[in-house]
Design an enzyme around this catalytic site. Sequence first.
Site, PDB file in Angstrom:
ATOM      1  N   ASP A 167       0.856  -1.177   0.000  1.00 48.73           N
ATOM      2  CA  ASP A 167       0.000   0.000   0.000  1.00 48.73           C
ATOM      3  C   ASP A 167       0.894   1.229   0.000  1.00 48.73           C
ATOM      4  OD1 ASP A 167      -2.274   1.524   0.085  1.00 48.73           O
ATOM      5  OD2 ASP A 167      -2.472   1.433   2.257  1.00 48.73           O
ATOM      6  N   ASP A 459      -3.153  -1.776   5.384  1.00 42.19           N
ATOM      7  CA  ASP A 459      -3.605  -1.433   6.733  1.00 42.19           C
ATOM      8  C   ASP A 459      -5.101  -1.191   6.841  1.00 42.19           C
ATOM      9  OD1 ASP A 459      -3.762   0.870   5.306  1.00 42.19           O
ATOM     10  OD2 ASP A 459      -2.543   2.100   6.646  1.00 42.19           O
ATOM     11  N   ASP A 463      -8.405  -4.073   2.732  1.00 40.36           N
ATOM     12  CA  ASP A 463      -7.237  -4.882   2.360  1.00 40.36           C
ATOM     13  C   ASP A 463      -7.292  -6.296   2.930  1.00 40.36           C
ATOM     14  OD1 ASP A 463      -6.127  -2.545   1.212  1.00 40.36           O
ATOM     15  OD2 ASP A 463      -5.461  -1.907   3.192  1.00 40.36           O
TER      16      ASP A 463
END
Length: 675
Positions: A167, A459, A463
């Site tokens: 990410d 996070d 996800d």
Amino acid sequence: MDLSTLTGESVPVHLQTQQAASSGPIVEAIDIVFSGTNVVGGDGRAVVFATGMHTELGHIASLSQRVGHDESPLEHQVKRVAWLIAAVAVGMGIAFIPLGTALAGLSLHDSVNFAIGLLVANVPEGLLPTITLALALGVRILARSGALVKRISAVETLGSTMVICTDKTGTLTQNRMTDTQMWTPDGVVSPPSDAPPSESVRTAAQAMVDCCTATIDVDESGQVIEFGDPTELALLRAASSFGVPPPHAGESDDGRRSFAFDPALRRMSTIVPTGDAARVNVKGAPEEVLQRCTSIAGRRLSGDDHAALRELIARWAGQGLRLLAVASRSLDGALIQTIDRDDAEQDLTLDGIVAMMDPPRPGVRDAVAVCHRAGIRIMVVTGDHALTARGIAEGVGIGAHRGLEVITGPDLDAMPENQLDEILGHTTELVFARTSPEAKLRITDALRDLGEVVAMTDDGVNDAPALRRSDIGVAMGRNGTDVAREAATMVLTDDNFATIVTAVAAGRRVYDNVRKFIVYIFAHATPEVVPFLMYALFLGTLWEGGWRFGDSVSSGPLHDTWELATTMTFLGIVACQFGTAMASRTQRASLRSIGVTSNRLLLWGFLFEIVFVIVVITVPPLQSLSGTTTPPVHLLIWLLPMPFVVWGADELYRWMRRRRDSPAHSPTPPAEPGH
């Protein structure tokens, strides 16, 4: 609303009611508030139309439930090896019984005993405890480095990682908007600055403070308390560095008037009284603010000014920076409460253009370089804007050597599976922008289908499915959501991408140690089995002592000769294992290049084994217990070359392999015609 838990985007989204329904993903709707997200400014009323598993969080949870953890590469390989060992050991044991009775003249009872001994010699009894200890040691090392591992086998999976899907917000970046530079009519300045600010800088900074709803306070303990939109907080911090203090919570509005941010107009404004007059302050998208400006630094805006500003805006936007323009104008104080928005936001003077970004974490660029040297590809999978994601990726070195390609969410959704496989199969590093939870899951599945070992770092709640589906899911411990931490295999206590690289390096060390031990385990089966077979089938030491077919060796005059033969067989196995242990330390390099004495623990292990063997063959109680005797010196001398024979044979093999693979001995390709 801060939607970062759902989309990964660090910039809050302005939501408002509207009549026309928007198209596209539901998370991009500007009239829907999602459970699990945070209000950072404004107020409103909403109608609840979905709860529980029918919410967007529930949808993501259902995706997570459809995927599960697979075996790690090591777990899969150890299971295969266990079955192979069992088949080979049982097969050799069964085959030995007729050979022992027919060839060596052993009784059926002795042949069965020898077959059982052969089974034991083939079983790598130290394999599983050694693997477990090596992985447990890796877990402890990772914990000290800020990475908590839930499954012990994940350490080995880290070492096998070939692709890291990461990410952007909070992992590569600090998840904290920061002003990087500001253009004013006097030039470009970068906060914080030690030099006294010019008049134009102070004017722009004052407009940034006045056109703001965020506040920064300091409590009694000296703790800084920030409240409001992260973008506005970044502007306030920059203005403070230029000597303009930020507003505090509870301060009087002093009759000021505000026009809230309008996503259609892409700007907001305030009117602040200044004695008998007032000042209009406007901030927003540069292209929107600029078209309402007529002057700059006390003169009219010219065509050349517009061209230069457009070039600056395009250049900074191409670097992945978020831009805001600030402008102002004087107003008659009597018009504060009566003037409408359109009239107030006219004939502005351009004060400045601010460039902001969510800055990369310290050490991320070095960590990316380490990944590249280790042959690991990095892919950025984020819900953020493509330009922003590309700018951050290039800023930390992603794509520096392999090239970088950007794919947006809509492009990915329209892409067939074979085209996605083709793109992922290239060595190019990729940025997937505006991705949905389904898209992240699809990328993970496609990479695994291509045989890649994938580590996914994220996070947010969105996800979780990809974290569960990847070979190893990595969640953030500080700013990550509970859902992400629950779905992940490893949790970073410092939310730092560099820690992932440290974990991969530790995993590779563990994997290398496990591989060496597995090589040792299977290699030392040869020095165990061969002397055993030679003893059982040919009984040459015994023959010299007067043994003939059919004679008993467990009692009678040949008993001492039998004890000597078994002792020498045992010592031969030990001597050969010394050579096997040294040969297992390296796969390609010569032992001299890594240092014969560099592994002190192994040398201490040799010393312990030598002392233990001496005690076993010389101390009478242990001789009686183990059935050994003390061999004469002339037989012990035959043991000395055995480790060096095993070690030397492996050194010769590695030398030939290096020579074959060296560029000097590689075949030269034929020259092309005309060259």
